[in-house]
Design a protein around this motif. Structure first.
Motif, short mmCIF file in Angstrom:
data_model
loop_
_atom_site.label_atom_id
_atom_site.label_comp_id
_atom_site.label_asym_id
_atom_site.label_seq_id
_atom_site.Cartn_x
_atom_site.Cartn_y
_atom_site.Cartn_z
N ASP A 50 0.83 -1.21 0.00
CA ASP A 50 0.00 0.00 0.00
C ASP A 50 0.86 1.26 0.00
OD1 ASP A 50 0.69 -0.75 2.72
OD2 ASP A 50 -0.76 0.72 3.45
N LEU A 53 2.32 1.57 -3.52
CA LEU A 53 1.26 2.03 -4.43
C LEU A 53 1.10 3.55 -4.31
CD1 LEU A 53 -1.02 1.32 -6.44
CD2 LEU A 53 -2.51 1.06 -4.45
N ARG A 54 1.03 4.07 -3.10
CA ARG A 54 0.87 5.52 -2.91
C ARG A 54 2.08 6.28 -3.43
NH1 ARG A 54 -0.94 4.17 2.42
NH2 ARG A 54 0.94 5.15 3.22
N THR A 56 4.04 5.34 -5.86
CA THR A 56 3.98 5.26 -7.32
C THR A 56 2.94 6.22 -7.87
OG1 THR A 56 4.72 2.96 -7.20
CG2 THR A 56 3.71 3.68 -9.27
N GLU A 57 1.81 6.34 -7.19
CA GLU A 57 0.80 7.32 -7.61
C GLU A 57 1.36 8.74 -7.54
OE1 GLU A 57 -3.18 4.83 -6.23
OE2 GLU A 57 -2.25 6.22 -4.82
N ALA A 58 2.18 9.02 -6.55
CA ALA A 58 2.80 10.35 -6.45
C ALA A 58 3.84 10.57 -7.54
CB ALA A 58 3.43 10.53 -5.07
N PRO A 61 1.67 11.08 -11.50
CA PRO A 61 0.33 11.67 -11.42
C PRO A 61 -0.37 11.62 -12.78
CG PRO A 61 2.01 13.38 -11.34
CD PRO A 61 2.72 12.07 -11.29
N GLU A 64 -2.63 5.66 -15.06
CA GLU A 64 -3.42 4.54 -14.55
C GLU A 64 -2.47 3.61 -13.78
OE1 GLU A 64 -6.32 1.06 -16.38
OE2 GLU A 64 -5.63 2.69 -17.68
N ILE A 65 -2.69 3.49 -12.48
CA ILE A 65 -1.81 2.71 -11.62
C ILE A 65 -2.64 1.71 -10.84
CG2 ILE A 65 -0.15 2.81 -9.71
CD1 ILE A 65 0.38 5.74 -10.65
N GLU A 66 -2.17 0.46 -10.84
CA GLU A 66 -2.90 -0.61 -10.16
C GLU A 66 -1.94 -1.44 -9.32
OE1 GLU A 66 -4.88 -3.10 -12.99
OE2 GLU A 66 -5.75 -1.39 -14.06
#
Length: 88
Positions: A50, A53-54, A56-58, A61, A64-66
């Motif tokens: 988790d 994942l966060r 990688t989202e940062a 931006p 599409e991230i899963e």
């Protein structure tokens, strides 16, 4: 054509970002999915999935991230059944 870029991203860094930019410049992708390996099959990660994942989202931006639940790429490909994936 769907681009798939998977990894542990433990942590994501500038090299990951540069590779995605180069892939977008080089390939005519309809879609790019960044897959964070929940349980990488090749090495144990330092950070929890988790957190990775966060991060990688940062780092990516607007992309599409899963979270990828499959420890092996072949299992993910079989589950997704994509016509013409491009592995980045």
């Amino acid at each position: 054509m769907t681009g798939l870029y998977g990894g542990a991203f433990d942590p994501p860094h500038n090299g990951h970002v540069a590779l995605v930019r180069a892939a977008l410049d080089h390939f005519d992708l309809d879609r790019l999915v960044i897959l964070v390996a929940e349980r990488p099959g090749h090495k144990p990660p330092f950070a929890r999935s988790d957190v990775r994942l966060r991060l990688t989202e940062a780092a990516f931006p607007g992309f599409e991230i899963e979270l990828d639940p499959y420890p092996r790429t072949i299992d993910m490909l079989r589950a997704r059944q994509l016509d013409d994936p491009v592995l980045i």
